[in-house]
Motif scaffolding. Structure first.
Motif, short mmCIF file in Angstrom:
data_model
loop_
_atom_site.label_atom_id
_atom_site.label_comp_id
_atom_site.label_asym_id
_atom_site.label_seq_id
_atom_site.Cartn_x
_atom_site.Cartn_y
_atom_site.Cartn_z
N GLU A 21 0.80 -1.22 0.00
CA GLU A 21 0.00 0.00 0.00
C GLU A 21 0.84 1.28 0.00
N PHE A 22 2.16 1.12 0.06
CA PHE A 22 3.04 2.29 0.09
C PHE A 22 3.43 2.68 -1.32
N PRO A 23 3.64 3.97 -1.60
CA PRO A 23 3.57 5.09 -0.68
C PRO A 23 2.14 5.29 -0.19
N TYR A 24 2.00 5.80 1.05
CA TYR A 24 0.71 5.97 1.70
C TYR A 24 0.60 7.38 2.27
N ALA A 25 -0.49 8.04 1.98
CA ALA A 25 -0.71 9.40 2.49
C ALA A 25 -1.58 9.32 3.76
N TRP A 26 -1.03 9.85 4.85
CA TRP A 26 -1.78 9.95 6.10
C TRP A 26 -1.77 11.42 6.50
N ARG A 27 -2.97 11.97 6.51
CA ARG A 27 -3.14 13.40 6.74
C ARG A 27 -2.28 14.17 5.73
N ASP A 28 -1.30 14.94 6.17
CA ASP A 28 -0.48 15.71 5.22
C ASP A 28 0.92 15.11 5.05
N THR A 29 1.10 13.85 5.44
CA THR A 29 2.40 13.21 5.37
C THR A 29 2.34 11.99 4.43
N ILE A 30 3.36 11.87 3.60
CA ILE A 30 3.47 10.72 2.70
C ILE A 30 4.51 9.77 3.28
N PHE A 31 4.10 8.54 3.55
CA PHE A 31 5.01 7.50 4.00
C PHE A 31 5.42 6.70 2.76
N GLN A 32 6.72 6.64 2.50
CA GLN A 32 7.25 6.01 1.30
C GLN A 32 7.40 4.49 1.46
N ALA A 33 7.56 3.81 0.33
CA ALA A 33 7.83 2.37 0.35
C ALA A 33 9.07 2.14 1.22
N GLY A 34 9.05 1.09 2.00
CA GLY A 34 10.15 0.80 2.90
C GLY A 34 9.93 1.33 4.31
N THR A 35 8.84 2.06 4.53
CA THR A 35 8.52 2.56 5.87
C THR A 35 8.33 1.36 6.80
N GLN A 36 8.89 1.46 7.99
CA GLN A 36 8.84 0.38 8.96
C GLN A 36 7.72 0.61 9.98
N SER A 37 7.31 -0.45 10.65
CA SER A 37 6.36 -0.33 11.75
C SER A 37 6.99 0.54 12.84
N GLY A 38 6.16 1.29 13.53
CA GLY A 38 6.68 2.11 14.61
C GLY A 38 5.69 3.20 15.01
N ASP A 39 6.11 4.02 15.95
CA ASP A 39 5.31 5.15 16.42
C ASP A 39 5.87 6.41 15.78
N TYR A 40 4.99 7.16 15.15
CA TYR A 40 5.38 8.40 14.48
C TYR A 40 4.63 9.56 15.12
N GLU A 41 5.38 10.57 15.50
CA GLU A 41 4.79 11.76 16.12
C GLU A 41 4.94 12.92 15.13
N LEU A 42 3.83 13.49 14.75
CA LEU A 42 3.83 14.58 13.79
C LEU A 42 3.30 15.84 14.48
N ILE A 43 4.11 16.88 14.46
CA ILE A 43 3.70 18.13 15.10
C ILE A 43 3.39 19.13 14.00
#
Length: 178
Positions: A21-43
């Motif tokens: 499903e990558f690249p994946y757009a979440w809100r105003d951020t694009i997560f590219q192919a190769g993105t790993q599982s984890g916690d992401y904090e966006l300010i």
């Protein structure tokens, strides 16, 4: 003085995605192919101009992949492999199965299928009685063997049932005295 206090708008979300499903757009951020599982904090600044924190708990699931090799005898068909029935007449080949795993991600199985054929051999042999015992393939015909059709069941190197038919004619030996 009219004082307006704007509040930050913090949010938290958990998202399960497949690698495909990558690249994946979440809100105003694009997560590219190769993105790993984890916690992401966006300010970011919210509509009121206040800093807001969006916490994303991202779980990235990979596609399952396996490669199998299977060898069968044609006389064992039909045969079920991986929820698929291979009917009589199926030939050797590479078969690809795509199903969904528990996360909805593609699960790919590649089956290298070899369909072996049994041997079916019929042969006619003429011998003289004096040639007995007589060896034919892996069988010895002893003294006293008569004419006949001899059917032998064997297994090929691939494990398939085979039928060998020998039409044997045993002729009398005639000697001459001078």
């Amino acid at each position: 003085l009219n004082l307006v206090v704007n509040e930050a708008t913090d949010s938290e979300e958990t998202l399960d995605l497949c690698e495909s499903e990558f690249p994946y757009a979440w809100r105003d951020t694009i997560f590219q192919a190769g993105t790993q599982s984890g916690d992401y904090e966006l300010i970011r600044l919210n509509a009121s101009g206040c800093e807001s924190t969006a916490q994303l708990h991202l779980n990235v699931h990979s596609a399952d992949y396996q490669e199998l090799s299977q060898s069968v005898c044609s006389n064992d068909l039909p045969l079920a492999i991986l929820d698929t029935t291979f009917e009589e007449g199926t030939t050797s080949g590479v078969y690809r199965f795509v199903k969904q795993n528990i996360y909805g991600c593609d699960s790919i199985t590649v089956l290298n299928l070899t369909v072996n054929q049994p041997n079916s051999i019929e042969e006619t042999v003429n011998i003289c009685r004096s040639e007995l015992p007589y060896d034919w393939r892996d069988t010895t015909f002893q003294v006293g063997t008569r004419d006949g059709v001899y059917t032998l069941h064997r297994t090929t190197q691939a494990g398939c049932d085979s039928v060998l038919v020998l039409n044997l004619f045993v002729h009398e030996s005639f000697g001459s005295t001078e």
